[in-house]
Design an enzyme around this catalytic site. Structure first.
Site, PDB file in Angstrom:
ATOM      1  N   THR A  16       1.288  -1.077   0.210  1.00  0.00           N
ATOM      2  CA  THR A  16       0.347   0.391  -0.050  1.00  0.00           C
ATOM      3  C   THR A  16       0.825   1.536  -0.068  1.00  0.00           C
ATOM      4  OG1 THR A  16      -1.831  -1.066   1.417  1.00  0.00           O
ATOM      5  CG2 THR A  16      -1.864   1.081   1.531  1.00  0.00           C
ATOM      6  N   ASP A  60       1.093  -6.224  -4.766  1.00  0.00           N
ATOM      7  CA  ASP A  60       0.553  -6.865  -4.270  1.00  0.00           C
ATOM      8  C   ASP A  60       1.458  -7.274  -2.297  1.00  0.00           C
ATOM      9  OD1 ASP A  60      -2.540  -6.079  -2.724  1.00  0.00           O
ATOM     10  OD2 ASP A  60      -1.473  -7.245  -2.356  1.00  0.00           O
ATOM     11  N   SER A  61       1.292  -7.625  -1.607  1.00  0.00           N
ATOM     12  CA  SER A  61       1.961  -8.777  -0.626  1.00  0.00           C
ATOM     13  C   SER A  61       1.024 -10.108  -0.922  1.00  0.00           C
ATOM     14  CB  SER A  61       2.569  -8.169   0.615  1.00  0.00           C
ATOM     15  OG  SER A  61       1.642  -8.415   1.494  1.00  0.00           O
ATOM     16  N   SER A  62       0.452  -9.978  -0.587  1.00  0.00           N
ATOM     17  CA  SER A  62      -1.210 -11.580  -1.799  1.00  0.00           C
ATOM     18  C   SER A  62      -0.206 -11.744  -2.486  1.00  0.00           C
ATOM     19  CB  SER A  62      -2.356 -11.206  -1.603  1.00  0.00           C
ATOM     20  OG  SER A  62      -2.635  -9.506  -0.605  1.00  0.00           O
ATOM     21  N   THR A  92       1.795  -4.794   3.964  1.00  0.00           N
ATOM     22  CA  THR A  92       1.381  -5.026   5.365  1.00  0.00           C
ATOM     23  C   THR A  92       0.485  -6.973   5.294  1.00  0.00           C
ATOM     24  OG1 THR A  92      -1.262  -3.854   5.229  1.00  0.00           O
ATOM     25  CG2 THR A  92       1.135  -3.136   6.889  1.00  0.00           C
ATOM     26  N   ASP A  93      -0.119  -7.475   4.075  1.00  0.00           N
ATOM     27  CA  ASP A  93      -0.528  -8.652   4.440  1.00  0.00           C
ATOM     28  C   ASP A  93      -0.293  -9.180   4.297  1.00  0.00           C
ATOM     29  OD1 ASP A  93      -3.446  -7.449   3.695  1.00  0.00           O
ATOM     30  OD2 ASP A  93      -3.098  -7.796   2.064  1.00  0.00           O
ATOM     31  N   THR A 169       2.740 -11.258  14.147  1.00  0.00           N
ATOM     32  CA  THR A 169       1.766 -11.265  13.129  1.00  0.00           C
ATOM     33  C   THR A 169       0.441  -9.664  13.189  1.00  0.00           C
ATOM     34  OG1 THR A 169       0.320 -12.870  12.748  1.00  0.00           O
ATOM     35  CG2 THR A 169      -0.146 -11.486  15.373  1.00  0.00           C
ATOM     36  N   GLN A 281      -4.501 -21.550  18.681  1.00  0.00           N
ATOM     37  CA  GLN A 281      -5.350 -20.744  18.206  1.00  0.00           C
ATOM     38  C   GLN A 281      -5.275 -19.818  19.006  1.00  0.00           C
ATOM     39  OE1 GLN A 281      -8.846 -21.963  17.074  1.00  0.00           O
ATOM     40  NE2 GLN A 281      -8.772 -24.293  16.008  1.00  0.00           N
ATOM     41  N   CYS A 282      -5.105 -19.675  20.269  1.00  0.00           N
ATOM     42  CA  CYS A 282      -4.937 -18.225  20.565  1.00  0.00           C
ATOM     43  C   CYS A 282      -3.485 -17.945  20.996  1.00  0.00           C
ATOM     44  CB  CYS A 282      -5.139 -18.868  22.042  1.00  0.00           C
ATOM     45  SG  CYS A 282      -6.175 -19.562  23.226  1.00  0.00           S
TER      46      CYS A 282
END
Ligand code: ASP
Length: 345
Positions: A16, A60-62, A92-93, A169, A281-282
């Site tokens: 971005t 785009d980082s995706s 950032t993704d 993250t 998952q936490c």
């Protein structure tokens, strides 16, 4: 730019920060590096030399794939001796994935490699990109009282905070403070002054030489446990011939159902030479398969614990370790201990 004693290589990969609105589609898409440089004349005021390199193509980082991490690693290795630090502009993704991957690929790194980007494009009035880029460069060029780099490791700088890269993250698609590091303290915080958390920063060992790992094995996948996960589906997944390792995302401290329908296919996978790494998952806390019966049963099937790894660090570490020329047992041991500060000791 200025020719002083410190030199920084600024690598632009996309994201971005360098995007503009396409007048036809109205969608954001990456633009060239000159666009960014023109928006930040402040860069010319730094009393260090700043050289720039642009990835081809900028994305785009995706769009980023492991091959990109290897190219980025090679780029840093190639210019390692010519610069005091590296700043990477990145979307950032997937920034946390790239930061984690680089931390494993650049073994014995002794110089700062800082990833940054922004939530609003650099040409936007309220952009967060300027502060992020300027502070990242300042940190990359900072040295301690012995002339050693202040932060000789892969990190992420975002919204006044410097994080260890492989502990980071992305947690917000909306706010400027887009990143968190739930299981590791900040490396630095910027305000009027830059406060370095020196106990949390990896110590430099100037006698060590950078070693680039140039192989990643991508025959991996995530399996997220959820109420209703079909044993039939697990069974089919664990029989995929090309699949070599899985990250199982479990509940709480590493817990999952104990029914034979659930555990048998996992045991089959491990007994056939596969690796299953258990992470939670936490966001905060650690896997401990000796705490509950439900976790212990997973351990008995041969699942190994990933402690407090983020998913991004778990994935990239697994790709790296799988690609090493060592036995499965050695791979499992390596996965359970810290390579470069990505998990608790
Ligand atoms: N989609 C963008 C990217 O990751 C988002 C960003 O940079 O903030 O490239």
């Amino acid at each position: 730019m200025k020719q002083q004693d410190k030199s920084i290589l600024l690598i632009y990969t996309g994201g971005t920060i360098g995007m503009v609105n396409d007048p036809v589609t109205g969608l954001l898409k990456p633009l060239d590096f000159d666009h960014i440089l023109n928006q930040i004349p402040e860069l010319y005021q730094f009393d260090c030399r700043i050289d720039t390199l642009t990835f081809d193509p900028v994305v785009d980082s995706s769009e980023i794939q492991p091959d990109f991490w290897l190219r980025l690693g090679h780029m840093i290795e190639e210019h390692y001796h010519a610069y005091d630090g590296f700043v990477i502009l990145h979307g950032t993704d997937t920034m946390a994935y790239t930061a984690s991957a680089l931390s494993f690929l650049l073994q014995d790194l002794q110089k700062p490699v800082i990833l940054t980007g922004s939530q609003l494009p650099i040409g936007t009035l309220r952009t967060d990109g300027k502060e992020n880029l300027i502070s990242a460069i300042e940190i990359a060029a900072s040295v301690d009282e012995n002339g050693q780099p202040m932060v000789p490791e892969v990190s992420v700088y975002f919204e006044y905070k410097l994080f260890r890269g492989n502990r980071t993250t992305k947690f917000s698609a909306e706010t400027f403070n887009a990143f968190v590091s739930p299981n590791y303290p900040l490396l630095a915080e910027t305000g009027v002054h830059i406060h370095y958390n020196r106990n949390a920063i990896r110590k430099a060992s100037p006698e060590k030489k950078l070693k680039l790992i140039s192989r990643l094995d991508t025959r991996v996948m995530f399996l997220k446990v959820f109420p209703g996960l079909s044993p039939r589906i697990i069974e089919e997944i664990t029989r995929i011939p090309s699949l070599k390792a899985m990250i199982i995302e479990t509940y709480g401290a590493g817990n999952a159902p104990t029914s034979p329908d659930f555990l048998s296919p996992l045991k089959y996978f491990v007994d056939s030479g596969g690796i299953i790494l258990n992470i939670s998952q936490c966001r905060a806390g650690s896997v401990d398969m000796d705490q509950y019966e439900t976790g212990h049963r997973l351990k008995e099937t041969g699942v190994i614990g990933g402690k407090d790894l983020t998913s991004e660090a778990a994935l990239t570490k697994l790709m790296l370790v799988l690609g090493l020329d060592i036995s499965t047992e050695e791979k499992k041991l390596l996965l359970q201990k810290s390579i470069c500060g990505e998990m608790r000791e």
